[in-house]
Design an enzyme around this catalytic site. Structure first.
Site, PDB file in Angstrom:
ATOM      1  N   GLU A  96     -65.458 -34.184  19.521  1.00 55.38           N
ATOM      2  CA  GLU A  96     -64.790 -33.439  20.993  1.00 55.38           C
ATOM      3  C   GLU A  96     -65.759 -34.257  21.852  1.00 55.38           C
ATOM      4  O   GLU A  96     -64.952 -34.075  22.925  1.00 55.38           O
ATOM      5  CB  GLU A  96     -64.346 -32.225  20.893  1.00 55.38           C
ATOM      6  CG  GLU A  96     -63.283 -31.426  21.337  1.00 55.38           C
ATOM      7  CD  GLU A  96     -62.664 -30.592  21.144  1.00 55.38           C
ATOM      8  OE1 GLU A  96     -63.290 -29.621  20.054  1.00 55.38           O
ATOM      9  OE2 GLU A  96     -62.127 -29.926  22.141  1.00 55.38           O
ATOM     10  N   ARG A 101     -71.192 -27.005   3.803  1.00 54.49           N
ATOM     11  CA  ARG A 101     -69.560 -26.660   2.800  1.00 54.49           C
ATOM     12  C   ARG A 101     -69.348 -27.197   2.242  1.00 54.49           C
ATOM     13  O   ARG A 101     -68.754 -26.771   0.956  1.00 54.49           O
ATOM     14  CB  ARG A 101     -68.788 -26.016   3.786  1.00 54.49           C
ATOM     15  CG  ARG A 101     -69.365 -24.632   4.929  1.00 54.49           C
ATOM     16  CD  ARG A 101     -68.100 -24.004   5.070  1.00 54.49           C
ATOM     17  NE  ARG A 101     -68.068 -24.980   6.216  1.00 54.49           N
ATOM     18  CZ  ARG A 101     -68.420 -24.670   7.529  1.00 54.49           C
ATOM     19  NH1 ARG A 101     -69.273 -24.041   7.861  1.00 54.49           N
ATOM     20  NH2 ARG A 101     -67.619 -25.364   8.505  1.00 54.49           N
TER      21      ARG A 101
END
Ligand code: AMP
Length: 176
Positions: A98, A61
């Site tokens: 994560e 993006r």
């Protein structure tokens, strides 16, 4: 800067990609001609006097407005990509996410010591991925590095901005 037209046109997708995440879908800003122009023009006004020679967009993006901005600035555009996508020799940087480790790459000949680099991505959350991109760009020893995001998430517990020290100028087009 919080442009009303941008905020009004940004789609929020609840529980994507996993329950609990409010996904800010910038595709609704990219597909809208007025929003695409606002984002590119605002960034051009912010960076036109900084001597930027390369805009580095983060996959994927970060490629859209990054490339439009590079064109307007008269700068080159460099892709910072996920591993295994770039065909020639690359420099790499790994970072913790994560769940497990991730790596990003830039072609070894994409940035030189004479470049002034603007790193660009769509959204700042924890800042982890941009920090890795910043460390990767610093490997090339460019003259100066700037950082920009379209969106800065300011929800409680997230302080992505704190990841970047005073040595780097960081801007965002909207805080939500
Ligand atoms: P971070 O490394 O935590 O700052 O995450 C930033 C990257 O993850 C950007 O490339 C974003 O596109 C994506 N991202 C993280 N959180 C969101 C969210 N809530 N909505 C949209 N994209 C997100």
């Amino acid at each position: 800067m919080n442009n009303e037209t941008l905020i009004k046109n940004l789609r929020n997708v609840p529980d994507f990609p996993i329950p609990g995440i409010q996904f800010k879908d910038v595709s609704t800003l990219f597909k809208n001609a007025e929003c695409l122009k606002i984002m590119t023009d605002e960034l051009y006004a912010m960076y036109k006097d900084k001597g930027i020679t390369k805009v580095v967009g983060i996959e994927s993006r970060g490629f859209v407005v990054g490339a439009a901005l590079a064109y307007k600035l008269g700068a080159g555009f460099v892709m910072c990509r996920k591993p295994g996508k770039l065909p020639a020799d690359t420099r790499k940087e790994s970072y913790m996410k994560e769940y497990g480790k991730d790596t990003i790459e830039i072609h070894s000949d994409a940035i030189t010591e004479n470049d002034v680099v603007l790193l660009h991505d769509d959204l700042l959350a924890t800042g982890g991925s941009m920090k890795a991109a910043y460390n990767l760009v610093k490997q090339f020893n460019p003259k100066q590095v700037f950082i920009n995001f379209i969106i800065e998430l300011t929800i409680e517990g997230l302080n992505g901005r704190a990841v970047f020290g005073p040595e780097v100028e960081m801007t965002t087009l909207m805080k939500i």
